[in-house]
Design a protein around this motif. Structure first.
Motif, PDB file in Angstrom:
ATOM      1  N   LEU A  45     -28.548  -3.576   4.844  1.00  0.00           N
ATOM      2  CA  LEU A  45     -27.468  -2.598   4.953  1.00  0.00           C
ATOM      3  C   LEU A  45     -26.140  -3.188   4.511  1.00  0.00           C
ATOM      4  N   LEU A  46     -25.793  -4.339   5.090  1.00  0.00           N
ATOM      5  CA  LEU A  46     -24.463  -4.901   4.855  1.00  0.00           C
ATOM      6  C   LEU A  46     -24.270  -5.369   3.415  1.00  0.00           C
ATOM      7  N   GLU A  47     -25.360  -5.776   2.763  1.00  0.00           N
ATOM      8  CA  GLU A  47     -25.262  -6.275   1.391  1.00  0.00           C
ATOM      9  C   GLU A  47     -25.739  -5.256   0.357  1.00  0.00           C
ATOM     10  N   GLY A  48     -26.115  -4.067   0.809  1.00  0.00           N
ATOM     11  CA  GLY A  48     -26.542  -3.028  -0.119  1.00  0.00           C
ATOM     12  C   GLY A  48     -27.823  -3.380  -0.861  1.00  0.00           C
ATOM     13  N   ASP A  49     -28.748  -4.040  -0.183  1.00  0.00           N
ATOM     14  CA  ASP A  49     -29.984  -4.521  -0.812  1.00  0.00           C
ATOM     15  C   ASP A  49     -31.146  -3.621  -0.399  1.00  0.00           C
ATOM     16  N   SER A  50     -31.381  -2.562  -1.155  1.00  0.00           N
ATOM     17  CA  SER A  50     -32.437  -1.618  -0.805  1.00  0.00           C
ATOM     18  C   SER A  50     -33.830  -2.233  -0.948  1.00  0.00           C
ATOM     19  N   ALA A  51     -33.990  -3.183  -1.865  1.00  0.00           N
ATOM     20  CA  ALA A  51     -35.288  -3.844  -2.030  1.00  0.00           C
ATOM     21  C   ALA A  51     -35.659  -4.613  -0.760  1.00  0.00           C
ATOM     22  N   LEU A  52     -34.687  -5.279  -0.180  1.00  0.00           N
ATOM     23  CA  LEU A  52     -34.927  -6.005   1.067  1.00  0.00           C
ATOM     24  C   LEU A  52     -35.244  -5.028   2.191  1.00  0.00           C
ATOM     25  N   GLY A  53     -34.557  -3.907   2.211  1.00  0.00           N
ATOM     26  CA  GLY A  53     -34.834  -2.890   3.221  1.00  0.00           C
ATOM     27  C   GLY A  53     -36.256  -2.375   3.130  1.00  0.00           C
ATOM     28  N   ARG A  54     -36.730  -2.113   1.917  1.00  0.00           N
ATOM     29  CA  ARG A  54     -38.110  -1.628   1.754  1.00  0.00           C
ATOM     30  C   ARG A  54     -39.113  -2.702   2.158  1.00  0.00           C
ATOM     31  N   GLN A  55     -38.755  -3.962   1.931  1.00  0.00           N
ATOM     32  CA  GLN A  55     -39.639  -5.058   2.324  1.00  0.00           C
ATOM     33  C   GLN A  55     -39.792  -5.106   3.846  1.00  0.00           C
ATOM     34  N   VAL A  56     -38.700  -4.863   4.566  1.00  0.00           N
ATOM     35  CA  VAL A  56     -38.756  -4.832   6.027  1.00  0.00           C
ATOM     36  C   VAL A  56     -39.716  -3.748   6.496  1.00  0.00           C
ATOM     37  N   VAL A  57     -39.622  -2.576   5.885  1.00  0.00           N
ATOM     38  CA  VAL A  57     -40.505  -1.465   6.261  1.00  0.00           C
ATOM     39  C   VAL A  57     -41.962  -1.840   6.014  1.00  0.00           C
ATOM     40  N   GLU A  58     -42.229  -2.462   4.878  1.00  0.00           N
ATOM     41  CA  GLU A  58     -43.598  -2.855   4.551  1.00  0.00           C
ATOM     42  C   GLU A  58     -44.121  -3.933   5.503  1.00  0.00           C
ATOM     43  N   ASN A  59     -43.253  -4.844   5.931  1.00  0.00           N
ATOM     44  CA  ASN A  59     -43.669  -5.939   6.800  1.00  0.00           C
ATOM     45  C   ASN A  59     -43.955  -5.498   8.230  1.00  0.00           C
ATOM     46  N   ASP A  60     -43.584  -4.269   8.568  1.00  0.00           N
ATOM     47  CA  ASP A  60     -43.822  -3.798   9.933  1.00  0.00           C
ATOM     48  C   ASP A  60     -45.318  -3.812  10.260  1.00  0.00           C
ATOM     49  N   ARG A  61     -46.144  -3.619   9.258  1.00  0.00           N
ATOM     50  CA  ARG A  61     -47.590  -3.648   9.481  1.00  0.00           C
ATOM     51  C   ARG A  61     -48.048  -5.024   9.956  1.00  0.00           C
ATOM     52  N   ALA A  62     -47.428  -6.072   9.433  1.00  0.00           N
ATOM     53  CA  ALA A  62     -47.778  -7.434   9.854  1.00  0.00           C
ATOM     54  C   ALA A  62     -47.438  -7.654  11.323  1.00  0.00           C
ATOM     55  N   VAL A  63     -46.306  -7.082  11.765  1.00  0.00           N
ATOM     56  CA  VAL A  63     -45.925  -7.176  13.180  1.00  0.00           C
ATOM     57  C   VAL A  63     -46.972  -6.484  14.043  1.00  0.00           C
ATOM     58  N   GLY A 105     -39.774  -4.645  16.344  1.00  0.00           N
ATOM     59  CA  GLY A 105     -40.151  -4.503  14.941  1.00  0.00           C
ATOM     60  C   GLY A 105     -40.012  -3.068  14.459  1.00  0.00           C
ATOM     61  N   ASP A 106     -40.390  -2.112  15.309  1.00  0.00           N
ATOM     62  CA  ASP A 106     -40.236  -0.698  14.963  1.00  0.00           C
ATOM     63  C   ASP A 106     -38.765  -0.343  14.754  1.00  0.00           C
ATOM     64  N   GLU A 107     -37.903  -0.856  15.644  1.00  0.00           N
ATOM     65  CA  GLU A 107     -36.476  -0.564  15.521  1.00  0.00           C
ATOM     66  C   GLU A 107     -35.900  -1.190  14.250  1.00  0.00           C
ATOM     67  N   ALA A 108     -36.374  -2.383  13.903  1.00  0.00           N
ATOM     68  CA  ALA A 108     -35.923  -3.019  12.653  1.00  0.00           C
ATOM     69  C   ALA A 108     -36.321  -2.162  11.450  1.00  0.00           C
ATOM     70  N   SER A 109     -37.523  -1.601  11.506  1.00  0.00           N
ATOM     71  CA  SER A 109     -37.983  -0.728  10.417  1.00  0.00           C
ATOM     72  C   SER A 109     -37.108   0.530  10.322  1.00  0.00           C
ATOM     73  N   LYS A 110     -36.708   1.080  11.472  1.00  0.00           N
ATOM     74  CA  LYS A 110     -35.817   2.244  11.471  1.00  0.00           C
ATOM     75  C   LYS A 110     -34.474   1.899  10.834  1.00  0.00           C
ATOM     76  N   ILE A 111     -33.952   0.735  11.186  1.00  0.00           N
ATOM     77  CA  ILE A 111     -32.683   0.292  10.592  1.00  0.00           C
ATOM     78  C   ILE A 111     -32.825   0.190   9.084  1.00  0.00           C
ATOM     79  N   ALA A 112     -33.920  -0.407   8.629  1.00  0.00           N
ATOM     80  CA  ALA A 112     -34.135  -0.598   7.195  1.00  0.00           C
ATOM     81  C   ALA A 112     -34.251   0.738   6.460  1.00  0.00           C
TER      82      ALA A 112
END
Length: 242
Positions: A45-63, A105-112
């Protein structure tokens, strides 16, 4: 019984010792991943990095997969070893902690996800100061909660229980500020709502970190302090409890 007087290493079965240590190790590994998820979601969010945000969403499955694995290991220990006293508390605390880490982890995915919407909509940086402040606070709480669990540190755990109220106050203050801005400029309603969801997710992460701290007190001292007013918790009395 205080866990310090019932050390796990005293078991006759070396395999049982190893199983208990593996539960802690796997929980800490899950905690490390979850902590990184929160950090990456806020950074996106703070750095405007949408690719990183999508990576967080994808990594939620690993959690989620890590929680399932830990729950299965705890079930096996309960079935095979029938633990008692502090050993039983350890297994139960790991199960509960794993559930809270999964929710963080779910909340982190929501943020992303909300961060990606804001970035894609090019909606400026209104509210980022509040997000940065609260995110730093709750990330520190998560880190300290994991440290207190790893070290059986009730003093640090109780500090976190008292600290959760500060996060709640910061959250309420940030929400009032954003509400005022939204009422002044109708065009800001959509992006401000996304920021409100992000702040809400951060506040919930603080709640889950608080839960982790409460489990440490239960694990070490056998005391259930859930639903207890923090002002009624006497750190000195708890430290003396056997």
């Amino acid at each position: 019984m205080d866990i310090s007087s019932d050390i796990h290493s005293q078991h006759i079965s070396r395999q049982f010792n190893q199983e208990l240590e593996e539960l802690k190790t796997h929980l800490m590994a899950m905690g490390g991943l979850v902590e990184k998820q929160v950090q990456d979601a806020v950074t996106a969010l703070l750095e405007g990095d949408s690719a990183l945000g999508r990576q967080v969403v994808e990594n939620d499955r690993a959690v989620n997969d890590m929680q399932i694995k830990i729950d299965a290991e705890c079930t096996q220990v309960l079935a095979r070893r029938q633990p008692t006293a502090s050993d039983l508390r350890l297994v139960l605390a790991v199960i509960r902690a794993g559930s809270d880490l999964e929710r963080i982890g779910d909340e982190a995915s929501k943020i992303a996800r909300n961060a990606c919407e804001l970035i894609d909509g090019d909606n400026g940086s209104r509210g980022f100061v509040e997000v940065r402040m609260i995110s730093e606070h709750v990330r520190r709480m998560v880190r300290d909660a994991l440290t207190s669990f790893a070290r059986f540190d009730t003093e640090l755990a109780l500090k976190l229980v008292h600290e959760d109220e500060q996060v709640d106050n910061e959250y309420q203050s940030a929400m009032r500020s954003l509400m005022t801005f939204m009422m002044e400029d109708a065009r800001s309603i959509s992006p401000v709502l996304s920021l409100m969801w992000i702040l809400r997710a951060l506040e919930r992460i603080g709640d889950h970190a608080n839960n982790l701290a409460e489990y440490v007190v239960y694990l070490v001292k056998g005391m259930d302090i859930r639903h207890t007013d923090p002002e009624d918790l006497d750190a000195e009395a708890i430290s003396r409890r056997d």
